[in-house]
Scaffold this motif. Structure first.
Motif, PDB file in Angstrom:
ATOM      1  N   SER A 169       0.838  -1.204   0.000  1.00 28.09           N
ATOM      2  CA  SER A 169       0.000   0.000   0.000  1.00 28.09           C
ATOM      3  C   SER A 169       0.869   1.248   0.000  1.00 28.09           C
ATOM      4  O   SER A 169       1.731   1.423   0.866  1.00 28.09           O
ATOM      5  CB  SER A 169      -0.931   0.008   1.217  1.00 28.09           C
ATOM      6  N   ALA A 170       0.627   2.111  -0.961  1.00 29.31           N
ATOM      7  CA  ALA A 170       1.403   3.357  -1.062  1.00 29.31           C
ATOM      8  C   ALA A 170       0.986   4.380  -0.018  1.00 29.31           C
ATOM      9  O   ALA A 170       1.688   5.377   0.196  1.00 29.31           O
ATOM     10  CB  ALA A 170       1.239   3.951  -2.459  1.00 29.31           C
ATOM     11  N   GLU A 171      -0.138   4.169   0.634  1.00 31.57           N
ATOM     12  CA  GLU A 171      -0.625   5.141   1.615  1.00 31.57           C
ATOM     13  C   GLU A 171       0.201   5.166   2.892  1.00 31.57           C
ATOM     14  O   GLU A 171       0.134   6.145   3.655  1.00 31.57           O
ATOM     15  CB  GLU A 171      -2.087   4.841   1.971  1.00 31.57           C
ATOM     16  N   PHE A 172       0.972   4.108   3.164  1.00 33.07           N
ATOM     17  CA  PHE A 172       1.735   4.038   4.399  1.00 33.07           C
ATOM     18  C   PHE A 172       3.174   4.483   4.163  1.00 33.07           C
ATOM     19  O   PHE A 172       3.740   4.299   3.084  1.00 33.07           O
ATOM     20  CB  PHE A 172       1.694   2.622   4.974  1.00 33.07           C
ATOM     21  N   MET A 173       3.764   5.033   5.189  1.00 33.78           N
ATOM     22  CA  MET A 173       5.082   5.641   5.092  1.00 33.78           C
ATOM     23  C   MET A 173       6.184   4.592   5.205  1.00 33.78           C
ATOM     24  O   MET A 173       6.123   3.696   6.041  1.00 33.78           O
ATOM     25  CB  MET A 173       5.236   6.692   6.202  1.00 33.78           C
ATOM     26  N   ASP A 174       7.188   4.721   4.383  1.00 35.70           N
ATOM     27  CA  ASP A 174       8.355   3.849   4.487  1.00 35.70           C
ATOM     28  C   ASP A 174       9.367   4.501   5.430  1.00 35.70           C
ATOM     29  O   ASP A 174       9.277   5.700   5.728  1.00 35.70           O
ATOM     30  CB  ASP A 174       8.976   3.620   3.111  1.00 35.70           C
ATOM     31  N   PRO A 175      10.350   3.740   5.936  1.00 33.87           N
ATOM     32  CA  PRO A 175      11.311   4.305   6.894  1.00 33.87           C
ATOM     33  C   PRO A 175      12.082   5.513   6.379  1.00 33.87           C
ATOM     34  O   PRO A 175      12.374   6.431   7.143  1.00 33.87           O
ATOM     35  CB  PRO A 175      12.251   3.123   7.167  1.00 33.87           C
ATOM     36  N   LYS A 176      12.412   5.558   5.090  1.00 30.45           N
ATOM     37  CA  LYS A 176      13.166   6.687   4.550  1.00 30.45           C
ATOM     38  C   LYS A 176      12.366   7.980   4.665  1.00 30.45           C
ATOM     39  O   LYS A 176      12.898   9.022   5.094  1.00 30.45           O
ATOM     40  CB  LYS A 176      13.531   6.424   3.083  1.00 30.45           C
TER      41      LYS A 176
END
Length: 253
Positions: free
Chosen positions: A220-227
Motif C-alpha cells: 500500500s502506497a498510503e503508508f510511510m516507508d522508513p526513509k
C-alpha cells in the motif's frame, strides 16, 4: 457539679479518638493532578509503540531474522541512551509483522539501521518495510519483553479479504486484531518465559492475522516507508512570522 465537669472533660478527650476511628476516604485535588502530570512529563524517556510490516526473502532462515534484531537491540543499548525494546515479531513464510515498544531514539536507530542495509550492494533479507502506525507517549507497555513467533499457517487464497474490502476496512481489522492479540499475550504470557512460541496458531488461531493482510499493507502506497519517516523526523520546524508574509511592509514588526 464536679461529676458533670469530669464527664465533659472525658468527652473532649474521647472526641479525637472517635474521629481517628472513622473511615478515611482518599481524596485528590487539582494540585495533586498537576503534580502527577508534571511528573509524567519529566520522565527521562517517553515510551512509543510502532507497528511495522515488511517482506522477507524466501530463502532466509527464520532464526537469522530473530538473531539480527536481538543483536541490533543490544548494540543500540550499548551505544545510545534509551529504553529497552519490548514487543512481538511474527515471522510469516514471506513477510513479518513487528510490534515495537521503546523510546523514540531507540526506534529511530532501528529504522536507521534498516536504511543503512538498504544502501548496501548485497540485497537485505528484509524488504519493503512500511510503518503502519506510531503511538507516542503511551502510558504503559503491552509487552513485558520481546517475543518471536514463527507462523506456519498455510496461505488460504480463498479467504483473501483484501480483494473485497477497502483499505480503511483492512487497516481497521489489522489494528483491532493486533491489539486483541497483544492483550491476550499480556494476560497469558508470564515475565521471563519464552512467550507464545511457534504454536500460537493452535492456541489462539482467531487472533492471528492472515498473511494476505500483511502483504497487502506492504504494497500500500498510503503508508510511510522508513526513509520518508526519517526525513520528516530530521526535518527542522520553520516558523513563519507575520512580518515575513505581510506586504508591503518594509520593516520588521
Amino acid at each position: 457539679m464536679s461529676l458533670s465537669v469530669h464527664t465533659r472533660k472525658s468527652t473532649k478527650k474521647n472526641f479525637p479518638l472517635e474521629s481517628l476511628l472513622m473511615p478515611q476516604v482518599p481524596r485528590s485535588n487539582y494540585l495533586h493532578f498537576q503534580e502527577e502530570k508534571l511528573r509524567l512529563q519529566l520522565k527521562k524517556f517517553l515510551l512509543n509503540r510502532m507497528f511495522l510490516v515488511a517482506k522477507i526473502s524466501a530463502n532466509i532462515e527464520k532464526k537469522d531474522i530473530a538473531e539480527y534484531y536481538e543483536e541490533l537491540f543490544q548494540s543500540i543499548l550499548r551505544h545510545h541512551l534509551g529504553e529497552a525494546v519490548t514487543g512481538l515479531l511474527f515471522i510469516y513464510p514471506t513477510s513479518i509483522l513487528h510490534i515495537l515498544e521503546s523510546s523514540s531514539s531507540t526506534l529511530y536507530q532501528i529504522l536507521l539501521d534498516y536504511l543503512n542495509h538498504e544502501k548496501d550492494e548485497m540485497e537485505f533479507f528484509i524488504q519493503g518495510m512500511k510503518i503502519i502506525v506510531t503511538s507516542h507517549n503511551i502510558p504503559t507497555r503491552l509487552f513485558m519483553q520481546w517475543h518471536v513467533s514463527v507462523i506456519k499457517v498455510p496461505v488460504m487464497y480463498l479467504d483473501d479479504v483484501t480483494q473485497s474490502q477497502s483499505l480503511e476496512e483492512v487497516i481497521t481489522e489489522f489494528l483491532i486484531q493486533t491489539h486483541k492479540l497483544a492483550l491476550y499475550l499480556f494476560k497469558t504470557v508470564k515475565v521471563g518465559t519464552k512467550g507464545p512460541g511457534d504454536n500460537l496458531h493452535q492456541v489462539a488461531p482467531e487472533l492471528l492475522l492472515p498473511e494476505q493482510i500483511i502483504k497487502y499493507l506492504c504494497n500500500s502506497a498510503e503508508f510511510m516507508d522508513p526513509k520518508t519517516f526519517i526525513n520528516m523526523y530530521n526535518k527542522p520546524i520553520h516558523v513563519t512570522l507575520d512580518s515575513e508574509v505581510v506586504w508591503p511592509a518594509t520593516f520588521r514588526f
